[in-house]
Design an enzyme around this catalytic site. Structure first.
Site, PDB file in Angstrom:
ATOM      1  N   TYR A  54     -10.682  -1.308 -15.696  1.00 53.81           N
ATOM      2  CA  TYR A  54     -11.451  -2.822 -15.422  1.00 53.81           C
ATOM      3  C   TYR A  54     -13.013  -2.525 -15.244  1.00 53.81           C
ATOM      4  O   TYR A  54     -13.835  -2.939 -15.435  1.00 53.81           O
ATOM      5  CB  TYR A  54     -10.783  -3.733 -14.294  1.00 53.81           C
ATOM      6  CG  TYR A  54      -9.828  -4.379 -14.987  1.00 53.81           C
ATOM      7  CD1 TYR A  54      -9.817  -5.461 -15.816  1.00 53.81           C
ATOM      8  CD2 TYR A  54      -8.444  -3.811 -14.875  1.00 53.81           C
ATOM      9  CE1 TYR A  54      -8.637  -6.089 -16.534  1.00 53.81           C
ATOM     10  CE2 TYR A  54      -7.225  -4.424 -15.411  1.00 53.81           C
ATOM     11  CZ  TYR A  54      -7.489  -5.722 -16.257  1.00 53.81           C
ATOM     12  OH  TYR A  54      -6.409  -6.412 -17.078  1.00 53.81           O
ATOM     13  N   GLN A  87      -9.304 -18.499 -21.752  1.00 53.72           N
ATOM     14  CA  GLN A  87      -8.550 -17.542 -21.612  1.00 53.72           C
ATOM     15  C   GLN A  87      -9.189 -15.991 -21.275  1.00 53.72           C
ATOM     16  O   GLN A  87      -8.627 -14.916 -20.965  1.00 53.72           O
ATOM     17  CB  GLN A  87      -7.748 -17.161 -22.797  1.00 53.72           C
ATOM     18  CG  GLN A  87      -6.845 -18.475 -23.029  1.00 53.72           C
ATOM     19  CD  GLN A  87      -6.131 -18.279 -24.423  1.00 53.72           C
ATOM     20  OE1 GLN A  87      -5.011 -17.607 -24.206  1.00 53.72           O
ATOM     21  NE2 GLN A  87      -6.591 -18.916 -25.400  1.00 53.72           N
ATOM     22  N   ASN A  88     -10.540 -16.028 -21.320  1.00 55.53           N
ATOM     23  CA  ASN A  88     -11.395 -14.886 -21.161  1.00 55.53           C
ATOM     24  C   ASN A  88     -11.786 -14.770 -19.744  1.00 55.53           C
ATOM     25  O   ASN A  88     -11.983 -15.625 -18.798  1.00 55.53           O
ATOM     26  CB  ASN A  88     -12.735 -15.031 -22.023  1.00 55.53           C
ATOM     27  CG  ASN A  88     -12.419 -15.165 -23.367  1.00 55.53           C
ATOM     28  OD1 ASN A  88     -11.420 -14.598 -24.139  1.00 55.53           O
ATOM     29  ND2 ASN A  88     -13.280 -15.995 -24.137  1.00 55.53           N
ATOM     30  N   VAL A  89     -11.776 -13.486 -19.308  1.00 52.33           N
ATOM     31  CA  VAL A  89     -12.260 -13.088 -17.764  1.00 52.33           C
ATOM     32  C   VAL A  89     -13.721 -12.853 -17.564  1.00 52.33           C
ATOM     33  O   VAL A  89     -14.257 -12.613 -16.617  1.00 52.33           O
ATOM     34  CB  VAL A  89     -11.340 -11.821 -17.396  1.00 52.33           C
ATOM     35  CG1 VAL A  89      -9.787 -12.422 -17.485  1.00 52.33           C
ATOM     36  CG2 VAL A  89     -11.654 -10.680 -18.328  1.00 52.33           C
ATOM     37  N   HIS A 105      -7.301 -16.803 -16.709  1.00 55.00           N
ATOM     38  CA  HIS A 105      -6.676 -15.496 -16.488  1.00 55.00           C
ATOM     39  C   HIS A 105      -7.224 -14.699 -15.613  1.00 55.00           C
ATOM     40  O   HIS A 105      -7.376 -13.569 -15.443  1.00 55.00           O
ATOM     41  CB  HIS A 105      -6.495 -15.044 -17.933  1.00 55.00           C
ATOM     42  CG  HIS A 105      -5.669 -15.577 -18.818  1.00 55.00           C
ATOM     43  ND1 HIS A 105      -5.540 -15.534 -20.331  1.00 55.00           N
ATOM     44  CD2 HIS A 105      -4.441 -16.225 -18.460  1.00 55.00           C
ATOM     45  CE1 HIS A 105      -4.681 -16.232 -20.823  1.00 55.00           C
ATOM     46  NE2 HIS A 105      -3.842 -16.466 -19.780  1.00 55.00           N
ATOM     47  N   GLY A 171     -11.754 -19.499 -31.135  1.00 57.03           N
ATOM     48  CA  GLY A 171     -11.502 -18.224 -30.879  1.00 57.03           C
ATOM     49  C   GLY A 171     -10.315 -17.837 -30.132  1.00 57.03           C
ATOM     50  O   GLY A 171     -10.234 -16.704 -29.293  1.00 57.03           O
TER      51      GLY A 171
END
Length: 231
Positions: A54, A87-89, A105, A171
């Site tokens: 990460y 849904q993207n972080v 998420h 997307g």
């Protein structure tokens, strides 16, 4: 009163800015099995690997910029009450200027306590290391919803879908659950618009618009459609 445009975005919109998606390579994410770096089991087995993974995602996110797809969603706020469920972080929607963004998420630029998940901390830099602890003395972990973990924002996202005047999907392949189920909560009378180069299956319904394109080009057509037909 502006119509409520609820938008579900996925990895495809960030990929055009240069953020890697694990589904592009048979479940491998930057050479790792996703369960090694994005699951509670992976964290217990090798927290150093997870933290480094990460850290590299954050470093990459620092180096990229929002693209035309993100900016088009900001532009639509002139005419619609835009609510983004992502849904993207990454923080590309926020950096582009979107006003309301819900992260299903989790957030890449936050850490949280491993002892008390309510203890969440913003991150200024890109590194989170072993020995970085919360105020109660426990190791910090990425504030990411990993595979096998509950999605705490899902109920609020369902409420948004139920209130949509128009629902836009950008997307995402609609294969990751529970996020993919949000289309089932959209009112029958609300138009659904989908933009993706690999269009997911959508059950037939009135006012369904499919654009088999990338976010950057497809969103130009979506803006035109929305302003001509749904303002």
């Amino acid at each position: 009163m502006k119509k409520r445009l609820v938008v579900l975005t996925g990895a495809g919109i960030s990929a055009e800015s240069g953020i890697a998606t694990f589904r592009d390579s048979n479940g491998l994410w930057e050479g790792h099995d996703v369960m090694e770096v994005a699951s509670p089991q992976g964290w217990r087995k090798n927290p150093e690997l997870v933290l480094d993974f990460y850290n590299q995602r954050r470093k990459n996110a620092h180096e990229v910029r929002p693209n035309a797809g993100h900016l088009a969603l900001v532009e639509l706020e002139q005419d619609f009450n835009v609510r983004i469920i992502t849904q993207n972080v990454d923080d590309l929607h926020e950096r582009a200027g979107s006003s309301i963004v819900m992260h299903l998420h989790g957030k890449l630029f936050e850490s949280r306590s491993t002892l008390d998940e309510r203890l969440i901390y913003p991150m200024k830099g890109w590194e989170l290391n072993i020995g970085d602890k919360c105020e109660r003395g426990s190791q910090l972990r990425p504030n990411i919803v990993w595979f096998g973990e509950a999605v705490p924002m899902m109920e609020k996202a369902m409420e948004e879908a139920l209130k949509a005047d128009v629902f836009l999907v950008v997307g995402t392949s609609l294969v990751v659950y529970p996020a993919a189920s949000l289309v089932d909560f959209v009112p029958d009378e609300a138009p659904i618009i989908v933009v993706d180069p690999n269009l997911p299956y959508m059950r037939p319904r009135p006012n369904l618009h499919l654009f088999e394109e990338k976010a950057t080009t497809g969103m130009e057509k979506v803006k035109q459609l929305l302003r001509e037909k749904y303002l």
